[in-house]
Design a protein around this motif. Sequence first.
Motif, PDB file in Angstrom:
ATOM      1  N   UNK A  16       0.929  -1.213  -0.080  1.00  0.00           N
ATOM      2  CA  UNK A  16      -0.029  -0.125   0.208  1.00  0.00           C
ATOM      3  C   UNK A  16       0.774   1.349   0.188  1.00  0.00           C
ATOM      4  N   UNK A  19       1.507   2.698  -3.517  1.00  0.00           N
ATOM      5  CA  UNK A  19       0.447   3.366  -4.042  1.00  0.00           C
ATOM      6  C   UNK A  19       0.143   4.708  -3.511  1.00  0.00           C
ATOM      7  N   UNK A  20       0.377   4.883  -2.280  1.00  0.00           N
ATOM      8  CA  UNK A  20       0.262   5.904  -1.376  1.00  0.00           C
ATOM      9  C   UNK A  20       1.278   7.026  -1.657  1.00  0.00           C
ATOM     10  N   UNK A  22       2.923   6.926  -4.502  1.00  0.00           N
ATOM     11  CA  UNK A  22       2.640   7.241  -6.102  1.00  0.00           C
ATOM     12  C   UNK A  22       1.603   8.496  -6.334  1.00  0.00           C
ATOM     13  N   UNK A  23       0.471   8.220  -5.417  1.00  0.00           N
ATOM     14  CA  UNK A  23      -0.630   9.488  -5.575  1.00  0.00           C
ATOM     15  C   UNK A  23       0.122  10.771  -4.802  1.00  0.00           C
ATOM     16  N   UNK A  24       0.565  10.536  -3.869  1.00  0.00           N
ATOM     17  CA  UNK A  24       1.295  11.991  -3.200  1.00  0.00           C
ATOM     18  C   UNK A  24       2.288  12.461  -4.282  1.00  0.00           C
ATOM     19  N   UNK A  26       2.679  12.142  -7.476  1.00  0.00           N
ATOM     20  CA  UNK A  26       1.955  12.575  -8.731  1.00  0.00           C
ATOM     21  C   UNK A  26       1.353  14.121  -8.570  1.00  0.00           C
ATOM     22  N   UNK A  27       0.950  14.384  -7.441  1.00  0.00           N
ATOM     23  CA  UNK A  27       0.446  15.587  -6.952  1.00  0.00           C
ATOM     24  C   UNK A  27       1.594  16.727  -6.756  1.00  0.00           C
ATOM     25  N   UNK A  30       3.209  17.258 -10.378  1.00  0.00           N
ATOM     26  CA  UNK A  30       2.417  18.441 -11.097  1.00  0.00           C
ATOM     27  C   UNK A  30       2.671  19.689 -10.639  1.00  0.00           C
ATOM     28  N   UNK A  31       2.376  19.756  -9.377  1.00  0.00           N
ATOM     29  CA  UNK A  31       3.081  21.148  -8.600  1.00  0.00           C
ATOM     30  C   UNK A  31       4.058  21.589  -9.029  1.00  0.00           C
TER      31      UNK A  31
ATOM     32  N   UNK B  20      -4.757   7.859   0.612  1.00  0.00           N
ATOM     33  CA  UNK B  20      -4.862   8.641  -0.609  1.00  0.00           C
ATOM     34  C   UNK B  20      -6.239   9.541  -0.452  1.00  0.00           C
ATOM     35  N   UNK B  74      -4.508  10.478  -8.910  1.00  0.00           N
ATOM     36  CA  UNK B  74      -4.641   9.776  -7.569  1.00  0.00           C
ATOM     37  C   UNK B  74      -5.783   8.608  -7.535  1.00  0.00           C
ATOM     38  N   UNK B  77      -4.947   5.374  -9.138  1.00  0.00           N
ATOM     39  CA  UNK B  77      -4.105   4.872  -8.110  1.00  0.00           C
ATOM     40  C   UNK B  77      -4.658   4.163  -6.929  1.00  0.00           C
TER      41      UNK B  77
END
Lengths: 61, 213
Positions: A16, A19-20, A22-24, A26-27, A30-31, B20, B74, B77
């Motif tokens: 997990x 994935x977590x 990865x999600x943060x 990505x943000x 982008x920022x 997330x 997000x 994911x």
Amino acid sequence: MQALLAAAPALPLHEAGKHVAGAYGVFVTLLIVYVAIMGAKVARIERDLQALAELVEDREL
Amino acid sequence: MALVFFYAPIDADQGFVQKIFYIHVPLAIVALCGWVAGGVFAIQHLRTGDRRWDLRSYVAIHLSLIFGVAVLATGSIWAKASWGHWWVWGEPTLVSFLIVFLLYCTYQPMRFSISDPGKQARYASVFAITAGAFVPLNFVAVRLATPLVHPRVFTRVAGQLPGSMRLTFLVSLLAVALIFTTLWKLELTSKNASDQLRRLRRRLEERVPAGVS
């Protein structure tokens, strides 16, 4: 700092966690890309302003 | 971030991957609000004829699109981690957000395909108002639809968040809203400065031949 880390709960960074992260990630990516593009635009405005100021100074002389 | 990872408890159902939620949901809310705000600014533009409102609308929509990319990424994911699939076409929440996102993807090509600045601003405002009205309608329609797998957390009947999770979520929402507002202001200032600079240069260049003769 060490006391704070010792008191903090252990994060289950196994499947997990990827994935977590990865999600943060990505943000944040982008920022950073957006801020970098805006930074480049502001730098161009500054250069243009400088060129304009030089043009005005040349005309006044 | 500290609240998300060290204060909010780990969800009993989804486990660590639920973290997330604290970035995905605030991003979605702020992106949708940004699109609605773009519509409100566009109304102001059509009412007053002031081009600054059009610029505000354009920047809000542009930023919401970037936030929309982050929402989709997000969300995908999270979907992969929770449901085992990157995308579920049968889920109304996901598909409706994608439709809204794709609708706004046509905003910029439509806007910049019109060369006349006045006409461009007017047409873009009409688009922003129409699409902005579609966003809350779409949201209500999705809430009324039967959810398949996407959870409903903010309801009056069930699934209420515990206090620590709610606080963390509200702080995350505030943080994302502040990031949006700061970036909106930054881009707006940059575009205004760029416009004024272009206008000044044009005026100066117009005066040069007159000065020479």
